[in-house]
Design a protein around this motif. Structure first.
Motif, PDB file in Angstrom:
ATOM      1  N   LEU A 137      34.404  59.525  -9.209  1.00 41.53           N
ATOM      2  CA  LEU A 137      33.341  59.153 -10.102  1.00 41.53           C
ATOM      3  C   LEU A 137      33.100  60.029 -11.280  1.00 41.53           C
ATOM      4  N   CYS A 138      32.847  61.334 -10.664  1.00 43.96           N
ATOM      5  CA  CYS A 138      32.403  62.392 -11.955  1.00 43.96           C
ATOM      6  C   CYS A 138      33.356  62.751 -12.946  1.00 43.96           C
ATOM      7  N   PRO A 139      34.560  62.756 -12.724  1.00 44.11           N
ATOM      8  CA  PRO A 139      35.295  62.938 -14.120  1.00 44.11           C
ATOM      9  C   PRO A 139      35.193  61.686 -14.774  1.00 44.11           C
ATOM     10  N   ALA A 140      35.422  60.357 -14.054  1.00 45.98           N
ATOM     11  CA  ALA A 140      35.400  59.269 -15.002  1.00 45.98           C
ATOM     12  C   ALA A 140      34.067  59.194 -15.910  1.00 45.98           C
ATOM     13  N   LEU A 141      33.095  59.554 -15.308  1.00 46.25           N
ATOM     14  CA  LEU A 141      31.798  59.651 -16.023  1.00 46.25           C
ATOM     15  C   LEU A 141      31.662  60.642 -17.290  1.00 46.25           C
ATOM     16  N   VAL A 142      32.239  61.867 -16.967  1.00 46.08           N
ATOM     17  CA  VAL A 142      32.503  62.876 -18.092  1.00 46.08           C
ATOM     18  C   VAL A 142      33.576  62.087 -19.425  1.00 46.08           C
ATOM     19  N   ALA A 143      34.622  61.633 -18.847  1.00 45.33           N
ATOM     20  CA  ALA A 143      35.462  61.167 -19.814  1.00 45.33           C
ATOM     21  C   ALA A 143      34.754  60.116 -20.650  1.00 45.33           C
ATOM     22  N   ALA A 144      33.670  59.313 -20.194  1.00 46.78           N
ATOM     23  CA  ALA A 144      33.059  58.177 -20.759  1.00 46.78           C
ATOM     24  C   ALA A 144      32.117  58.927 -21.754  1.00 46.78           C
ATOM     25  N   GLY A 145      31.934  60.142 -21.572  1.00 46.87           N
ATOM     26  CA  GLY A 145      30.859  60.849 -22.603  1.00 46.87           C
ATOM     27  C   GLY A 145      29.475  61.263 -22.103  1.00 46.87           C
ATOM     28  N   HIS A 146      29.353  60.920 -20.731  1.00 45.61           N
ATOM     29  CA  HIS A 146      28.210  61.213 -20.447  1.00 45.61           C
ATOM     30  C   HIS A 146      28.053  62.804 -19.701  1.00 45.61           C
ATOM     31  N   THR A 147      26.617  63.133 -19.681  1.00 48.61           N
ATOM     32  CA  THR A 147      26.283  64.491 -19.185  1.00 48.61           C
ATOM     33  C   THR A 147      26.200  64.290 -17.633  1.00 48.61           C
ATOM     34  N   VAL A 148      26.804  65.052 -16.761  1.00 46.71           N
ATOM     35  CA  VAL A 148      26.808  64.814 -15.167  1.00 46.71           C
ATOM     36  C   VAL A 148      26.245  65.796 -14.391  1.00 46.71           C
ATOM     37  N   GLN A 149      25.463  65.574 -13.703  1.00 42.32           N
ATOM     38  CA  GLN A 149      24.980  66.533 -12.695  1.00 42.32           C
ATOM     39  C   GLN A 149      25.423  66.082 -11.299  1.00 42.32           C
ATOM     40  N   ALA A 150      26.339  67.162 -10.909  1.00 47.86           N
ATOM     41  CA  ALA A 150      26.954  66.832  -9.586  1.00 47.86           C
ATOM     42  C   ALA A 150      26.156  67.293  -8.445  1.00 47.86           C
ATOM     43  N   MET A 151      25.328  66.599  -7.499  1.00 43.76           N
ATOM     44  CA  MET A 151      24.649  67.127  -6.823  1.00 43.76           C
ATOM     45  C   MET A 151      25.325  67.436  -5.365  1.00 43.76           C
ATOM     46  N   THR A 152      25.249  68.472  -4.872  1.00 47.48           N
ATOM     47  CA  THR A 152      25.992  68.847  -3.619  1.00 47.48           C
ATOM     48  C   THR A 152      24.980  70.035  -2.950  1.00 47.48           C
ATOM     49  N   ARG A 153      25.255  70.281  -1.634  1.00 46.43           N
ATOM     50  CA  ARG A 153      24.548  71.279  -1.068  1.00 46.43           C
ATOM     51  C   ARG A 153      25.295  72.638  -1.155  1.00 46.43           C
ATOM     52  N   HIS A 154      26.371  72.710  -1.781  1.00 48.48           N
ATOM     53  CA  HIS A 154      27.186  73.906  -1.871  1.00 48.48           C
ATOM     54  C   HIS A 154      27.619  74.086  -3.405  1.00 48.48           C
ATOM     55  N   PRO A 155      26.687  74.254  -4.248  1.00 53.14           N
ATOM     56  CA  PRO A 155      26.916  74.372  -5.808  1.00 53.14           C
ATOM     57  C   PRO A 155      28.021  75.431  -6.018  1.00 53.14           C
ATOM     58  N   GLU A 156      27.923  76.558  -5.315  1.00 51.33           N
ATOM     59  CA  GLU A 156      28.588  77.567  -5.533  1.00 51.33           C
ATOM     60  C   GLU A 156      30.127  77.464  -5.232  1.00 51.33           C
ATOM     61  N   THR A 157      30.479  76.400  -4.422  1.00 48.05           N
ATOM     62  CA  THR A 157      31.912  76.093  -4.195  1.00 48.05           C
ATOM     63  C   THR A 157      32.602  74.941  -4.615  1.00 48.05           C
ATOM     64  N   TYR A 158      31.648  74.108  -5.530  1.00 46.17           N
ATOM     65  CA  TYR A 158      31.854  72.871  -6.270  1.00 46.17           C
ATOM     66  C   TYR A 158      33.123  73.301  -7.157  1.00 46.17           C
ATOM     67  N   SER A 159      34.059  72.426  -7.589  1.00 46.79           N
ATOM     68  CA  SER A 159      34.932  72.639  -8.259  1.00 46.79           C
ATOM     69  C   SER A 159      35.436  71.638  -9.140  1.00 46.79           C
ATOM     70  N   GLY A 160      34.469  70.211  -9.026  1.00 47.07           N
ATOM     71  CA  GLY A 160      34.896  69.093  -9.750  1.00 47.07           C
ATOM     72  C   GLY A 160      34.376  69.065 -11.022  1.00 47.07           C
ATOM     73  N   ALA A 161      34.431  67.724 -11.670  1.00 47.49           N
ATOM     74  CA  ALA A 161      33.848  67.487 -12.973  1.00 47.49           C
ATOM     75  C   ALA A 161      32.221  67.526 -12.960  1.00 47.49           C
ATOM     76  N   GLY A 162      31.661  67.818 -13.970  1.00 48.63           N
ATOM     77  CA  GLY A 162      30.337  67.828 -14.193  1.00 48.63           C
ATOM     78  C   GLY A 162      29.690  69.394 -13.896  1.00 48.63           C
ATOM     79  N   GLN A 163      28.358  69.499 -14.086  1.00 47.07           N
ATOM     80  CA  GLN A 163      27.607  70.594 -13.738  1.00 47.07           C
ATOM     81  C   GLN A 163      26.844  70.538 -12.271  1.00 47.07           C
ATOM     82  N   PRO A 164      27.436  71.431 -11.479  1.00 46.85           N
ATOM     83  CA  PRO A 164      27.111  71.394  -9.887  1.00 46.85           C
ATOM     84  C   PRO A 164      25.565  71.687  -9.858  1.00 46.85           C
ATOM     85  N   VAL A 165      24.898  70.934  -9.300  1.00 49.78           N
ATOM     86  CA  VAL A 165      23.303  71.185  -8.894  1.00 49.78           C
ATOM     87  C   VAL A 165      23.142  71.167  -7.604  1.00 49.78           C
ATOM     88  N   TYR A 166      22.203  71.981  -7.072  1.00 48.69           N
ATOM     89  CA  TYR A 166      21.870  71.811  -5.577  1.00 48.69           C
ATOM     90  C   TYR A 166      20.951  70.682  -5.265  1.00 48.69           C
TER      91      TYR A 166
END
Length: 297
Positions: A16-45
């Protein structure tokens, strides 16, 4: 729009994250491990068990996607209830305009499994603090890495002969993970979808047995099926743990849900987010192709 995706590293979230970015949205990717996140969007704890982290993660977001559930925990219902309450409260405090939730199909009038009852309870709890919720209810989601799909694939590949309990005759309406993502992205652009519940599924209604036989045919396998009507859910879950990598607790939760028919009765989302859903065989081929590609990396 500025969006938060809770569950960004999961089966649906990482698509979903890359699809939302491709659609022109600003994406906050919530994760418990932002330091290892490598997907689309901006990782946020963010952790659904920590209210303060949710407030920080949701700050300034217009819409939040909630893709979190605890299927593998013994007390998954209590955990999911607490997480949904915390998320709803934080979303209201942060001024989020809408929550989009991916839930499960199943008729409320049926004797729903504990898993499906929990998914329905989460729907209600997410809206308890006044933030409108758009719910998409799906059955089996076909895609590489999805628990139900991987269980289906592994049963077919590991067992040329299979003892099958009654739940293999239950009807379901599988949907390709790519189509789930299309619906999730699509409802953002439709104001009329706010505060509503939609049912989503692929173009075919199949039993679990038909699904497995179709996978076997695609893979060029012969599958012998021996019905065993008295195979209990407890024994079925232990059997699954032996022949697949699904653990006993997750297997038990899935099997309990497989006694409930999960088919679409309301197709109204097709008028709001119109496209031609992927056929089951094509969804299977895509899932198998992605798995093969991952194995080559």
């Amino acid at each position: 729009m500025k969006l938060l995706v809770a569950g960004s590293s999961g089966f649906v979230g990482r698509r979903l994250c890359p699809a939302l970015v491709a659609a022109g949205h600003t994406v906050q990717a919530m994760t418990r491990h932002p330091e290892t996140y490598s997907g689309a969007g901006q990782p946020v704890y963010g952790d659904v068990r920590e209210q303060e982290s949710l407030l920080a993660a949701l700050a300034g977001c217009d819409v939040a996607f909630y893709l979190v559930h605890s299927l593998g925990d013994i007390d998954f219902a209590a955990r999911d209830d607490a997480a949904a309450r915390a998320f709803a409260h934080a979303a209201a405090e942060a001024g989020v305009q809408r929550i989009v939730y991916l839930g499960g199909l199943g008729e409320d009038a049926d004797d729903l499994s504990a898993h499906l009852r929990s998914r329905r309870q989460v729907e209600d709890l997410l809206g308890a603090d006044g933030v409108p919720v758009t719910t998409l209810r799906a059955g089996i989601i076909v895609g590489c890495g999805g628990i139900s799909w991987e269980m289906t694939r592994q049963l077919v590949e590991h067992l040329p002969a299979m003892i099958t309990p009654r739940w293999v005759r239950t009807r379901t309406q599988p949907i390709a993970v790519a189509d789930v993502v299309r619906y999730l992205v699509g409802v953002l652009e439709v104001p009329d979808s706010t505060g509503r519940v939609f049912e989503i599924g692929g173009p075919e209604v199949l039993t679990y047995l038909e699904m497995m036989r179709r996978v076997a045919a695609i893979e060029g396998r012969v599958m012998l099926v021996v019905p065993v009507p008295l195979l209990t859910p407890r024994l079925s879950s232990r059997w699954l743990a032996l022949v697949t990598d699904v653990d006993v607790q997750t297997g038990r939760s899935l099997i309990d849900s497989m006694n409930n028919e999960v088919v679409v009765h309301d197709n109204s989302i097709q008028t709001l987010v119109p496209f031609k859903p992927v056929a089951y065989d094509d969804a299977v081929l895509a899932a198998l192709g992605e798995r093969a590609a991952n194995a080559r990396r």
